[in-house]
Design a protein around this motif. Structure first.
Motif, PDB file in Angstrom:
ATOM      1  N   LYS A  88       5.686 -14.569  20.334  1.00  0.00           N
ATOM      2  CA  LYS A  88       4.589 -14.715  19.370  1.00  0.00           C
ATOM      3  C   LYS A  88       4.009 -13.368  18.947  1.00  0.00           C
ATOM      4  CE  LYS A  88       0.118 -17.029  18.687  1.00  0.00           C
ATOM      5  NZ  LYS A  88      -0.018 -16.464  17.402  1.00  0.00           N
ATOM      6  N   GLU A  89       3.890 -12.442  19.867  1.00  0.00           N
ATOM      7  CA  GLU A  89       3.341 -11.127  19.529  1.00  0.00           C
ATOM      8  C   GLU A  89       4.231 -10.418  18.504  1.00  0.00           C
ATOM      9  OE1 GLU A  89       1.476  -7.161  21.686  1.00  0.00           O
ATOM     10  OE2 GLU A  89       2.930  -8.368  22.795  1.00  0.00           O
ATOM     11  N   VAL A  90       5.530 -10.486  18.690  1.00  0.00           N
ATOM     12  CA  VAL A  90       6.470  -9.877  17.740  1.00  0.00           C
ATOM     13  C   VAL A  90       6.323 -10.546  16.381  1.00  0.00           C
ATOM     14  CG1 VAL A  90       8.922  -9.628  17.155  1.00  0.00           C
ATOM     15  CG2 VAL A  90       8.123  -9.079  19.447  1.00  0.00           C
ATOM     16  N   ARG A  91       6.308 -11.873  16.385  1.00  0.00           N
ATOM     17  CA  ARG A  91       6.153 -12.620  15.126  1.00  0.00           C
ATOM     18  C   ARG A  91       4.882 -12.216  14.401  1.00  0.00           C
ATOM     19  NH1 ARG A  91       7.042 -17.294  17.815  1.00  0.00           N
ATOM     20  NH2 ARG A  91       4.877 -17.885  17.599  1.00  0.00           N
ATOM     21  N   ASP A  92       3.782 -12.206  15.122  1.00  0.00           N
ATOM     22  CA  ASP A  92       2.485 -11.879  14.511  1.00  0.00           C
ATOM     23  C   ASP A  92       2.444 -10.450  13.979  1.00  0.00           C
ATOM     24  OD1 ASP A  92       1.628 -14.436  15.071  1.00  0.00           O
ATOM     25  OD2 ASP A  92       0.425 -13.861  16.821  1.00  0.00           O
ATOM     26  N   LEU A  93       2.942  -9.504  14.752  1.00  0.00           N
ATOM     27  CA  LEU A  93       2.969  -8.111  14.308  1.00  0.00           C
ATOM     28  C   LEU A  93       3.871  -7.942  13.090  1.00  0.00           C
ATOM     29  CD1 LEU A  93       3.118  -6.194  17.697  1.00  0.00           C
ATOM     30  CD2 LEU A  93       1.364  -5.924  15.932  1.00  0.00           C
ATOM     31  N   TYR A  94       5.013  -8.594  13.119  1.00  0.00           N
ATOM     32  CA  TYR A  94       5.931  -8.500  11.987  1.00  0.00           C
ATOM     33  C   TYR A  94       5.290  -9.061  10.719  1.00  0.00           C
ATOM     34  CZ  TYR A  94       9.895  -9.024   8.946  1.00  0.00           C
ATOM     35  OH  TYR A  94      10.724  -8.944   7.856  1.00  0.00           O
ATOM     36  N   LEU A  95       4.658 -10.216  10.834  1.00  0.00           N
ATOM     37  CA  LEU A  95       4.013 -10.818   9.659  1.00  0.00           C
ATOM     38  C   LEU A  95       2.844  -9.969   9.168  1.00  0.00           C
ATOM     39  CD1 LEU A  95       4.147 -14.583  10.658  1.00  0.00           C
ATOM     40  CD2 LEU A  95       5.509 -13.399   8.910  1.00  0.00           C
ATOM     41  N   GLU A  96       2.134  -9.348  10.079  1.00  0.00           N
ATOM     42  CA  GLU A  96       1.048  -8.453   9.686  1.00  0.00           C
ATOM     43  C   GLU A  96       1.598  -7.239   8.935  1.00  0.00           C
ATOM     44  OE1 GLU A  96      -2.975  -6.389  11.573  1.00  0.00           O
ATOM     45  OE2 GLU A  96      -1.656  -7.566  12.881  1.00  0.00           O
ATOM     46  N   CYS A  97       2.723  -6.728   9.388  1.00  0.00           N
ATOM     47  CA  CYS A  97       3.377  -5.620   8.679  1.00  0.00           C
ATOM     48  C   CYS A  97       3.768  -6.053   7.266  1.00  0.00           C
ATOM     49  CB  CYS A  97       4.622  -5.151   9.434  1.00  0.00           C
ATOM     50  SG  CYS A  97       4.292  -4.163  10.906  1.00  0.00           S
ATOM     51  N   LEU A  98       4.353  -7.231   7.143  1.00  0.00           N
ATOM     52  CA  LEU A  98       4.735  -7.726   5.820  1.00  0.00           C
ATOM     53  C   LEU A  98       3.521  -7.893   4.908  1.00  0.00           C
ATOM     54  CD1 LEU A  98       7.497 -10.421   6.453  1.00  0.00           C
ATOM     55  CD2 LEU A  98       7.764  -8.046   5.747  1.00  0.00           C
ATOM     56  N   ASN A  99       2.420  -8.344   5.473  1.00  0.00           N
ATOM     57  CA  ASN A  99       1.193  -8.491   4.679  1.00  0.00           C
ATOM     58  C   ASN A  99       0.696  -7.136   4.187  1.00  0.00           C
ATOM     59  OD1 ASN A  99       1.094 -11.273   4.820  1.00  0.00           O
ATOM     60  ND2 ASN A  99      -0.187 -11.282   6.648  1.00  0.00           N
ATOM     61  N   GLU A 100       0.789  -6.128   5.038  1.00  0.00           N
ATOM     62  CA  GLU A 100       0.382  -4.779   4.628  1.00  0.00           C
ATOM     63  C   GLU A 100       1.307  -4.247   3.530  1.00  0.00           C
ATOM     64  OE1 GLU A 100      -2.287  -2.847   5.282  1.00  0.00           O
ATOM     65  OE2 GLU A 100      -3.057  -4.600   6.352  1.00  0.00           O
ATOM     66  N   CYS A 101       2.608  -4.517   3.669  1.00  0.00           N
ATOM     67  CA  CYS A 101       3.567  -4.101   2.632  1.00  0.00           C
ATOM     68  C   CYS A 101       3.202  -4.743   1.305  1.00  0.00           C
ATOM     69  CB  CYS A 101       4.991  -4.512   3.012  1.00  0.00           C
ATOM     70  SG  CYS A 101       5.669  -3.654   4.432  1.00  0.00           S
ATOM     71  N   SER A 102       2.912  -6.003   1.353  1.00  0.00           N
ATOM     72  CA  SER A 102       2.545  -6.744   0.146  1.00  0.00           C
ATOM     73  C   SER A 102       1.261  -6.197  -0.466  1.00  0.00           C
ATOM     74  CB  SER A 102       2.385  -8.226   0.491  1.00  0.00           C
ATOM     75  OG  SER A 102       2.014  -8.955  -0.633  1.00  0.00           O
ATOM     76  N   SER A 103       0.314  -5.885   0.373  1.00  0.00           N
ATOM     77  CA  SER A 103      -0.961  -5.336  -0.097  1.00  0.00           C
ATOM     78  C   SER A 103      -0.761  -3.990  -0.792  1.00  0.00           C
ATOM     79  CB  SER A 103      -1.922  -5.194   1.080  1.00  0.00           C
ATOM     80  OG  SER A 103      -3.128  -4.600   0.672  1.00  0.00           O
ATOM     81  N   LEU A 104       0.054  -3.136  -0.193  1.00  0.00           N
ATOM     82  CA  LEU A 104       0.326  -1.831  -0.797  1.00  0.00           C
ATOM     83  C   LEU A 104       1.062  -1.982  -2.123  1.00  0.00           C
ATOM     84  CD1 LEU A 104       1.267   0.126   2.413  1.00  0.00           C
ATOM     85  CD2 LEU A 104      -0.669   0.610   0.912  1.00  0.00           C
ATOM     86  N   TYR A 105       2.002  -2.892  -2.181  1.00  0.00           N
ATOM     87  CA  TYR A 105       2.719  -3.138  -3.428  1.00  0.00           C
ATOM     88  C   TYR A 105       1.759  -3.648  -4.504  1.00  0.00           C
ATOM     89  CZ  TYR A 105       5.764  -5.314  -6.851  1.00  0.00           C
ATOM     90  OH  TYR A 105       6.381  -5.676  -8.025  1.00  0.00           O
ATOM     91  N   ASN A 106       0.868  -4.558  -4.130  1.00  0.00           N
ATOM     92  CA  ASN A 106      -0.097  -5.099  -5.092  1.00  0.00           C
ATOM     93  C   ASN A 106      -1.047  -4.024  -5.604  1.00  0.00           C
ATOM     94  OD1 ASN A 106       0.999  -7.654  -4.952  1.00  0.00           O
ATOM     95  ND2 ASN A 106      -0.419  -8.339  -3.363  1.00  0.00           N
ATOM     96  N   LYS A 107      -1.466  -3.121  -4.751  1.00  0.00           N
ATOM     97  CA  LYS A 107      -2.331  -2.004  -5.183  1.00  0.00           C
ATOM     98  C   LYS A 107      -1.588  -1.141  -6.214  1.00  0.00           C
ATOM     99  CE  LYS A 107      -5.024  -1.659  -0.977  1.00  0.00           C
ATOM    100  NZ  LYS A 107      -5.284  -0.930   0.248  1.00  0.00           N
ATOM    101  N   TYR A 108      -0.317  -0.872  -5.923  1.00  0.00           N
ATOM    102  CA  TYR A 108       0.475  -0.091  -6.868  1.00  0.00           C
ATOM    103  C   TYR A 108       0.617  -0.831  -8.193  1.00  0.00           C
ATOM    104  CZ  TYR A 108       4.630   1.301  -9.340  1.00  0.00           C
ATOM    105  OH  TYR A 108       5.503   1.633 -10.322  1.00  0.00           O
ATOM    106  N   MET A 109       0.923  -2.103  -8.141  1.00  0.00           N
ATOM    107  CA  MET A 109       1.131  -2.873  -9.370  1.00  0.00           C
ATOM    108  C   MET A 109      -0.151  -3.008 -10.185  1.00  0.00           C
ATOM    109  SD  MET A 109       4.238  -3.364  -9.833  1.00  0.00           S
ATOM    110  CE  MET A 109       4.164  -4.443 -11.244  1.00  0.00           C
ATOM    111  N   ASN A 110      -1.282  -3.074  -9.538  1.00  0.00           N
ATOM    112  CA  ASN A 110      -2.560  -3.149 -10.264  1.00  0.00           C
ATOM    113  C   ASN A 110      -2.769  -1.895 -11.125  1.00  0.00           C
ATOM    114  OD1 ASN A 110      -3.369  -5.686  -9.446  1.00  0.00           O
ATOM    115  ND2 ASN A 110      -4.486  -4.905  -7.666  1.00  0.00           N
ATOM    116  N   VAL A 111      -2.377  -0.773 -10.606  1.00  0.00           N
ATOM    117  CA  VAL A 111      -2.508   0.475 -11.349  1.00  0.00           C
ATOM    118  C   VAL A 111      -1.399   0.592 -12.408  1.00  0.00           C
ATOM    119  CG1 VAL A 111      -2.444   2.999 -11.164  1.00  0.00           C
ATOM    120  CG2 VAL A 111      -3.669   1.657  -9.463  1.00  0.00           C
ATOM    121  N   ALA A 112      -0.196   0.173 -12.049  1.00  0.00           N
ATOM    122  CA  ALA A 112       0.961   0.312 -12.943  1.00  0.00           C
ATOM    123  C   ALA A 112       0.821  -0.561 -14.189  1.00  0.00           C
ATOM    124  CB  ALA A 112       2.236  -0.050 -12.215  1.00  0.00           C
ATOM    125  N   ARG A 113       0.144  -1.662 -14.094  1.00  0.00           N
ATOM    126  CA  ARG A 113      -0.021  -2.548 -15.243  1.00  0.00           C
ATOM    127  C   ARG A 113      -1.037  -1.967 -16.167  1.00  0.00           C
ATOM    128  NH1 ARG A 113      -0.873  -7.894 -11.987  1.00  0.00           N
ATOM    129  NH2 ARG A 113       0.793  -7.547 -10.572  1.00  0.00           N
TER     130      ARG A 113
END
Length: 113
Positions: A88-113
């Protein structure tokens, strides 16, 4: 052959057994993913690596930071099997990493648009 599966197999006119074949393929695929998880997490060292990745992902909130960490995002995207980890710890950490990746991508896309 009538259709191709994501597992690299093809099914044809044997409609009576296609469901059994597909169920077997899904079961084998799941087992392979669990084996990957077990190799990846090994003796538990990968938990620290995921914590480090998460720390790197949270290091900067500037939209250009997305480009700096794209190689890390690529690594994480290749490890989608970790979503199935029995740890469970691996799963949770991995999903948290993916959420951070998504957040960073969204920040970039907000500026790029």
């Amino acid at each position: 052959m009538l259709w191709e599966t994501p597992f690299g197999h093809y099914y044809g006119d044997n409609r009576e057994n296609n469901g059994n074949y597909f169920a077997n393929d899904i079961s084998n695929f799941y087992e392979e993913l669990i084996k990957k998880c077990n190799f990846r997490i090994g003796e538990g060292f990968y938990v620290n690596i995921l914590k480090n990745y998460l720390s790197i992902l949270k290091e900067d909130s500037e939209y250009l930071y997305y480009f700096k960490i794209k190689p890390l995002i690529s690594i994480l995207e290749c490890e989608q099997y970790l979503k199935l980890s029995p740890n469970k710890e691996v799963r949770d950490l991995y999903l948290e990493c993916l959420n951070e990746c998504s957040s960073l991508y969204n920040k970039y896309m907000n500026v790029a648009r």
